[in-house]
Design a protein around this motif. Structure first.
Motif, PDB file in Angstrom:
ATOM      1  N   UNK A   1       1.039  -1.555   0.059  1.00 39.32           N
ATOM      2  CA  UNK A   1       0.048   0.063  -0.121  1.00 39.32           C
ATOM      3  C   UNK A   1       0.789   1.475  -0.004  1.00 39.32           C
ATOM      4  N   UNK A   2       2.534   1.107  -0.178  1.00 39.19           N
ATOM      5  CA  UNK A   2       3.314   2.408  -0.031  1.00 39.19           C
ATOM      6  C   UNK A   2       3.369   3.357  -1.140  1.00 39.19           C
ATOM      7  N   UNK A   3       2.908   4.448  -1.752  1.00 41.61           N
ATOM      8  CA  UNK A   3       3.231   4.865  -2.913  1.00 41.61           C
ATOM      9  C   UNK A   3       3.756   4.495  -3.568  1.00 41.61           C
ATOM     10  N   UNK A   4       4.161   4.260  -4.571  1.00 41.52           N
ATOM     11  CA  UNK A   4       4.588   4.456  -5.493  1.00 41.52           C
ATOM     12  C   UNK A   4       5.994   5.127  -5.814  1.00 41.52           C
ATOM     13  N   UNK A   5       7.562   4.874  -5.915  1.00 43.38           N
ATOM     14  CA  UNK A   5       8.300   6.139  -6.120  1.00 43.38           C
ATOM     15  C   UNK A   5       8.312   6.552  -7.351  1.00 43.38           C
ATOM     16  N   UNK A   6       8.864   7.566  -7.492  1.00 43.84           N
ATOM     17  CA  UNK A   6       8.909   8.588  -9.434  1.00 43.84           C
ATOM     18  C   UNK A   6       9.942   7.585  -9.757  1.00 43.84           C
ATOM     19  N   UNK A   7      10.684   7.475 -10.825  1.00 44.58           N
ATOM     20  CA  UNK A   7      11.482   6.089 -11.416  1.00 44.58           C
ATOM     21  C   UNK A   7      12.678   7.781 -12.021  1.00 44.58           C
ATOM     22  N   UNK A   8      12.359   8.835 -11.847  1.00 36.91           N
ATOM     23  CA  UNK A   8      13.470  10.079 -11.587  1.00 36.91           C
ATOM     24  C   UNK A   8      14.049  10.040 -10.690  1.00 36.91           C
ATOM     25  N   UNK A   9      14.943  10.254 -10.645  1.00 38.61           N
ATOM     26  CA  UNK A   9      15.590  10.453  -9.506  1.00 38.61           C
ATOM     27  C   UNK A   9      15.736  11.630  -8.161  1.00 38.61           C
ATOM     28  N   UNK A  10      15.447  12.297  -7.265  1.00 41.88           N
ATOM     29  CA  UNK A  10      15.103  13.318  -6.334  1.00 41.88           C
ATOM     30  C   UNK A  10      16.196  13.991  -7.082  1.00 41.88           C
ATOM     31  N   UNK A  11      16.266  15.955  -7.246  1.00 35.46           N
ATOM     32  CA  UNK A  11      16.569  16.614  -7.698  1.00 35.46           C
ATOM     33  C   UNK A  11      17.191  17.479  -6.072  1.00 35.46           C
ATOM     34  N   UNK A  12      18.534  17.379  -6.623  1.00 39.02           N
ATOM     35  CA  UNK A  12      19.533  18.274  -5.513  1.00 39.02           C
ATOM     36  C   UNK A  12      18.537  19.139  -5.171  1.00 39.02           C
ATOM     37  N   UNK A  13      19.036  19.279  -3.909  1.00 40.78           N
ATOM     38  CA  UNK A  13      18.204  20.692  -3.010  1.00 40.78           C
ATOM     39  C   UNK A  13      18.468  22.483  -3.694  1.00 40.78           C
ATOM     40  N   UNK A  14      19.678  22.248  -4.026  1.00 37.71           N
ATOM     41  CA  UNK A  14      20.410  23.718  -4.252  1.00 37.71           C
ATOM     42  C   UNK A  14      21.566  23.835  -6.187  1.00 37.71           C
ATOM     43  N   UNK A  15      21.520  22.739  -5.610  1.00 35.70           N
ATOM     44  CA  UNK A  15      22.844  22.304  -7.153  1.00 35.70           C
ATOM     45  C   UNK A  15      21.683  23.120  -8.303  1.00 35.70           C
ATOM     46  N   UNK A  16      22.444  23.899  -9.366  1.00 35.56           N
ATOM     47  CA  UNK A  16      22.072  24.634 -10.358  1.00 35.56           C
ATOM     48  C   UNK A  16      20.899  25.341 -10.394  1.00 35.56           C
TER      49      UNK A  16
END
Length: 62
Positions: A40-55
């Motif tokens: 029942x856990x929500x499925x994680x997205x396939x895209x990697x998580x964005x860096x908090x400040x990079x870019x």
């Protein structure tokens, strides 16, 4: 006296068997609960998580 000792040994064996049965059922129930919770856990997205400040910002000092 010997009959009493045999009955006592049988009772101890029965108690151990009952305890193991209860423990087995509790573990099975717990494992089933974990499997259900994970399904029942929500499925994680396939895209990697964005860096908090990079870019996001550029800080240049001269």
């Amino acid at each position: 006296m010997e009959l009493n000792a045999m009955m006592s040994a049988q009772l101890a064996s029965l108690q151990q068997t009952l305890q193991m049965s209860i423990l087995d059922k509790a573990m099975t129930t717990g494992a089933a609960g974990v499997v259900e919770m994970m399904e029942n856990l929500p499925q994680q997205q396939a895209a990697p998580a964005a860096h908090p400040y990079k870019g996001q910002a550029i800080d240049i000092q001269i």
